[in-house]
Scaffold this active site. Structure first.
Site, PDB file in Angstrom:
ATOM      1  N   ASP A   1      88.571  87.603   1.229  1.00 43.17           N
ATOM      2  CA  ASP A   1      88.195  86.526   2.132  1.00 43.17           C
ATOM      3  C   ASP A   1      87.857  87.072   3.498  1.00 43.17           C
ATOM      4  O   ASP A   1      86.837  86.715   4.087  1.00 43.17           O
ATOM      5  CB  ASP A   1      89.356  85.529   2.278  1.00 43.17           C
ATOM      6  CG  ASP A   1      89.624  84.783   0.996  1.00 43.17           C
ATOM      7  OD1 ASP A   1      90.792  84.454   0.743  1.00 43.17           O
ATOM      8  OD2 ASP A   1      88.666  84.547   0.258  1.00 43.17           O
TER       9      ASP A   1
ATOM     10  N   ASP B   1      84.215  82.082  -6.576  1.00 43.83           N
ATOM     11  CA  ASP B   1      85.607  81.988  -6.136  1.00 43.83           C
ATOM     12  C   ASP B   1      86.204  80.659  -6.549  1.00 43.83           C
ATOM     13  O   ASP B   1      87.314  80.585  -7.073  1.00 43.83           O
ATOM     14  CB  ASP B   1      85.647  82.115  -4.605  1.00 43.83           C
ATOM     15  CG  ASP B   1      87.032  82.420  -4.096  1.00 43.83           C
ATOM     16  OD1 ASP B   1      87.298  82.144  -2.919  1.00 43.83           O
ATOM     17  OD2 ASP B   1      87.846  82.934  -4.872  1.00 43.83           O
TER      18      ASP B   1
END
Lengths: 248, 458
Positions: free
Chosen positions: B376, B269
């Site tokens: 997330d 990420d």
């Protein structure tokens, strides 16, 4: 056992804390945001930040205890008990140290916010910060102490079947409540003492924390541990009230 | 598992994009207030590019903000006001994201603790082919690392594929892909979840009722997520599908692989959002260049702009588009949930260019929200759920991970307010979460247990 005991214990342990949060902190972020323009953090965030600090202090204390246990003789019961006492004392000292560290952090952040504020004042008063941080310390400490006991109280079982006290649950709940309130009061007194450099107050707060923790070692002799702890709670509450500027 | 093999493609699609936090500020549109524009343009561009969680509203919102704060003014104070607004909204945004993240985690933890189905081992996904039932520790570690490599490569490939599709404007394909994924999530996974919950509580439900319930739930979900719907209902659906996806991961990822995958995904990420050639960054930049919202099915938006008392009718038309765009942008990282916001985007694009950027004075209030990718949500919930499932029945570990993740989110949002660009939301939170999980499980738990057995308080 069962749901009734669970809700009763949860109410005893967290009732005052929940009431304090609902009536003071939860309304705060909005009020603060309305009143103050330059706020980086509101009451809820500070609560979480201080919970994080408490967790880190607990982690370090557990590390110390764990290492000491690994290095010692497992069979010796007295030694283990002594190590536990030592671990608890280290934990208390670390908690107070992290409370001090949080005070320093808040002061710095607040000074920064005050300088960019329009009127040069900081958006939140020191006493409010002390109160919120003390309350959060108390809540996270209480939750960590009692949550497993609460979870066990739902299931089937008989308390004290092996000869321990049958009043384990209810005394735990009362002790947790006292601890939450104590942390709140200590927070107020501590921050005020740091701000006004009254170091004897600081020492007294740390000493009373150590005393409270030490008194719990007298469990299950509850008359000797619960009663003094509640007396200490009342006195500390009065002291915090006077420190915060209250009068009768 | 056969059922997953066929469907996993769509499952995995959402995994392609990492979630990132996007700042809420929309890039200023060059129009209207030159003074403000000059100062904001830099910030706005930055905002746009960043895909992270902030809710980035398209230009219009930025303009609206400008007009709100800037009309009377002053270029000298415009920057101050911008900063004020940023900080003022910053704290509010943090709370606006805490609530959905907490809700998602609560749903996952409650399910894990009560429904045994999600903690039983019933096979593995084809993305983690190596088994962990090996005799030696070294072999197990090797298998989990290999599983992670395979999983991350699948995710990278899917993300790059999605970005390429987006770049070459294959919106119908993306749209179809996202619709298929959300169909599967909303119908199949909900059916399985409902079945297991009913089994746990020994409640009987006949098939016609079941069909009615699932049909309504799924149909309303599809409409809310891919088209129009009340904001709170859309948020609720996004939370529910994130929770369902997280539960699937918790069930089908083997123990050690799950932890290594969590670590690897936060590193991915970080790189995908911050590196100049990272797929997610390119996705955000392309979306910003085209002035389109990113797939609404992939991003959670905490607020939307509403235009009250608009003077011009076309601005009113812009209003709903903004909402969709915001929703789409929220999806930023999340390709984890293969919802298609792209299609929405294409629909929104049409009225977009024709909107005039004037008449912002009429805007009564603008809510700039924060956008957080659904991926997330999913990975936060996977971490907390795994902690709840495997931490020796201990609540302290779950709570410690929960606090750690929220603190990480708070810090990330603070960084977002400072840097004003899209930021990855996973690294800080997952790092804190992992550190706290392992240390609490191995160090704090024995200490607290020993203290509790003697009824000692610290």
């Amino acid at each position: 056992m069962g749901a009734a005991v669970f809700f009763g214990l949860a109410g005893i342990a967290f009732g005052p804390a929940l009431a304090l949060v609902l009536f003071t902190v939860a309304a705060e972020p909005l009020r603060v945001i309305v009143l103050v323009l330059h706020r980086g953090l509101g009451g809820v965030h500070r609560g979480l930040g201080v919970a994080f600090f408490w967790l880190v202090s607990l982690l370090l204390a557990s590390l110390v205890w764990f290492v000491s246990v690994q290095l010692s003789d497992r069979e010796d019961a007295r030694l283990q008990h002594g190590l536990l006492l030592f671990g608890a004392a280290v934990s208390v000292l670390l908690q107070e140290a992290f409370r001090f560290a949080y005070f320093k952090l808040l002061k710095k952040a607040d000074e920064g916010l005050a300088t960019i504020s329009e009127d040069g004042r900081s958006p939140i008063s020191l006493q409010q910060m002390a109160y919120v941080s003390g309350l959060s310390f108390g809540i996270i400490s209480g939750v960590f102490s009692v949550i497993n006991i609460l979870a066990d109280s739902i299931g089937p079982g008989i308390v004290g079947i092996h000869g321990d006290s049958p009043y384990y649950f209810i005394t735990s709940a009362f002790l947790t409540m006292a601890l939450v309130l104590l942390h709140t009061f200590w927070g107020v007194i501590f921050f005020d003492a740091c701000q006004n450099r009254r170091y004897w107050c600081l020492g007294l707060v740390v000493a009373s924390h150590l005393l409270t923790s030490g008194l719990t070692f007298l469990n299950p002799w509850y008359e000797a541990s619960l009663v003094p702890i509640f007396i200490i709670t009342l006195c500390t509450g009065l002291w915090a009230f006077i420190t915060a500027g209250g009068s009768f | 598992m056969i059922t997953f093999m066929n469907n996993s493609d769509s499952e995995e699609e959402p995994c392609n994009e990492r979630t990132s936090l996007m700042s809420a500020e929309s890039p200023p549109v060059p129009s209207y207030q030159d003074g403000l524009q000059a100062s904001e343009a830099g910030g706005a561009q930055a905002h746009r590019k960043r895909r992270t969680g902030g809710s980035r509203s398209p230009n219009n919102i930025a303009d609206g903000d400008m007009s709100n704060s800037g009309v009377p003014v002053r270029e000298t104070t415009s920057e101050n006001e911008e900063e004020e607004l940023t900080l003022k909204y910053g704290a509010k945004h943090v709370i606006m994201l805490f609530v959905p993240v907490t809700l998602c985690m609560i749903v996952v933890v409650a399910t894990i603790k009560s429904v045994r189905f999600y903690t039983e081992k019933n096979g593995q996904l084809i993305y983690t082919p190596f088994s962990e039932d090996t005799p030696s520790v070294g072999q197990r570690l090797l298998n989990s690392v290999l599983n992670t490599i395979i999983m991350i490569s699948v995710i990278v490939v899917m993300t790059v594929f999605l970005v390429l599709l987006y770049k070459y404007r294959c919106y119908k394909f993306i749209h179809g892909w996202l619709i298929l994924s959300s169909l599967m999530l909303l119908f199949l996974f909900t059916y399985i979840y409902l079945g297991e919950v009913l089994k746990t509580y020994n409640v009987a439900m006949d098939y016609p009722t079941l069909f009615l319930v699932i049909w309504n739930f799924g149909a309303v979900g599809m409409i809310c997520i891919h088209w129009k719907g009340p904001l709170q209902l859309q948020q609720a659906y996004l939370i529910m599908i994130s929770a369902l996806m997280a539960l699937v991961f918790i069930k089908y990822l083997p123990e050690w692989s799950a932890w290594v995958i969590l670590g690897a995904i936060s590193i991915y990420d970080l790189m995908a959002v911050l590196c100049p050639k990272g797929p997610l960054r390119m996705l955000v930049e392309t979306a910003q260049e085209r002035n389109e919202p990113i797939f609404p099915a992939l991003i959670y938006s905490s607020a939307m702009m509403w235009t009250v008392g608009m003077a011009k009718p076309d601005t009113a038309a812009r209003g709903p588009t903004q909402q969709m765009q915001d929703a789409a942008e929220d999806g930023r990282d999340n390709h984890r949930s293969p919802l298609c916001t792209d299609s929405q985007r294409s629909e929104m694009r049409n009225p977009g260019p024709t909107r005039p950027i004037t008449s912002f004075e009429e805007v009564e209030e603008e809510e700039r929200g924060v956008k957080l990718g659904l991926g997330d949500f999913i990975f936060y919930s996977v971490l907390v759920g795994k902690a709840a499932a495997t931490a020796s029945g201990d609540w302290n570990t779950t709570l410690a991970c929960f606090v750690a993740i929220l603190i990480g989110l708070c810090l990330t949002l603070l960084l977002l307010a400072v840097f004003k660009k899209a930021l990855p939301a996973l690294p800080i939170s997952i790092t804190f979460g992992l550190v706290f999980y392992f240390s609490t499980d191995n160090l704090v738990r024995p200490f607290m247990d020993t203290l509790a057995s003697h009824q000692l308080y610290i």
